[in-house]
Scaffold this active site. Structure first.
Site, PDB file in Angstrom:
ATOM      1  N   TYR A  67       0.686  -1.311   0.042  1.00  0.00           N
ATOM      2  CA  TYR A  67       0.034  -0.515  -0.040  1.00  0.00           C
ATOM      3  C   TYR A  67       0.977   1.059   0.141  1.00  0.00           C
ATOM      4  CZ  TYR A  67      -3.407   3.345   1.569  1.00  0.00           C
ATOM      5  OH  TYR A  67      -3.374   4.294   1.578  1.00  0.00           O
ATOM      6  N   LYS A  71       1.148   3.758  -2.706  1.00  0.00           N
ATOM      7  CA  LYS A  71       1.249   5.302  -1.804  1.00  0.00           C
ATOM      8  C   LYS A  71       2.058   6.550  -2.930  1.00  0.00           C
ATOM      9  CE  LYS A  71      -3.649   5.626  -1.011  1.00  0.00           C
ATOM     10  NZ  LYS A  71      -4.153   6.639  -1.854  1.00  0.00           N
ATOM     11  N   PRO A  94      -2.855  11.868   4.693  1.00  0.00           N
ATOM     12  CA  PRO A  94      -3.367  11.983   5.852  1.00  0.00           C
ATOM     13  C   PRO A  94      -2.627  10.152   6.692  1.00  0.00           C
ATOM     14  CG  PRO A  94      -5.359  11.629   4.127  1.00  0.00           C
ATOM     15  CD  PRO A  94      -3.256  12.332   3.415  1.00  0.00           C
TER      16      PRO A  94
END
Length: 235
Positions: A67, A71, A94
């Site tokens: 992940y 990203k 975030p």
């Protein structure tokens, strides 16, 4: 791995190409992740990480953090494309997003929280030390950097950084009737803090970790995923 990486990069670029076709476009706000800056092993743990940091793809691969790798690659591709094509890009990074869950089928984040509240430790243990932010704050941050003419670059969006055992202890004390475990195996992970001064300089104030988990748990209770004894809400 390719099932995660390729769609992340291609999907991001496809959206940016569509945005670029609009002659009235003034700014694009891309939601990235704090995982694009904190997965590295060459920083000073006494100096909080900020927007200038980027995660190491080698470390992501070593930890099988697909992940974070997806990203990181997607955001880097976005910056490269927007610079080449003259698109005014701002990215929001975030940390672990906490708050009410709208759909009845829980996302992975809400499922991790639910597991913690039910006494499971494995998934949260893998997270280790983590930054947390209320979902409302993420939305407000996106609006702020879009509307603020001086916004530029990356914006780290995170309220509080906590070790998993400190978070569990806080929640166990706040919700004493829930079977929250306080025992976590310590993982060999670097200590870090997050510097959110860039976003705070725009006048942004974050909700507390208590507020975000109160809202999250209230949502889980309403949806029937968690049961609290009557009168045994947050202390």
């Amino acid at each position: 791995m390719s099932e995660i990486l390729e769609p992340a990069v291609k999907g991001t670029l496809n959206v940016l190409r569509s945005c670029g076709k609009n002659p009235a476009l003034c700014r694009v706000v891309l939601t990235s992740s704090s995982s694009t800056l904190r997965l590295r092993d060459d920083f000073d743990p006494n100096t909080p990480l900020d927007e200038s940091s980027w995660s190491s793809l080698e470390i992501c691969e070593k930890l099988q953090a697909w992940y974070a790798m997806a990203k990181t690659q997607a955001e880097r591709a976005a910056w490269e494309y927007c610079i080449e094509n003259g698109i005014n890009l701002v990215t929001v990074l975030p940390s672990f997003i906490i708050g009410p869950s709208l759909p009845p089928n829980l996302c992975s984040t809400a499922s991790d929280v639910l597991g913690l509240l039910k006494g499971e430790t494995k998934r949260f243990q893998l997270l280790g030390r983590m930054g947390y932010v209320h979902i409302d704050d993420v939305a407000l941050c996106q609006i702020l950097v879009y509307e603020n003419e001086g916004s530029h670059g990356r914006y780290l969006c995170s309220s509080t950084v906590m070790d998993e055992d400190d978070l569990a202890a806080l929640l166990a004390n706040r919700y004493p009737t829930l079977p929250i475990s306080k025992r976590f195996e310590k993982l060999d992970r670097p200590n870090y803090e997050l510097n959110t001064g860039k976003l705070r300089s725009l006048g942004f104030n974050f909700k507390s970790v208590e507020e975000m988990f109160d809202d999250c748990i209230a949502s889980l209770v309403k949806q029937g995923h968690v049961t609290l004894q009557q009168g045994h809400g947050p202390i």
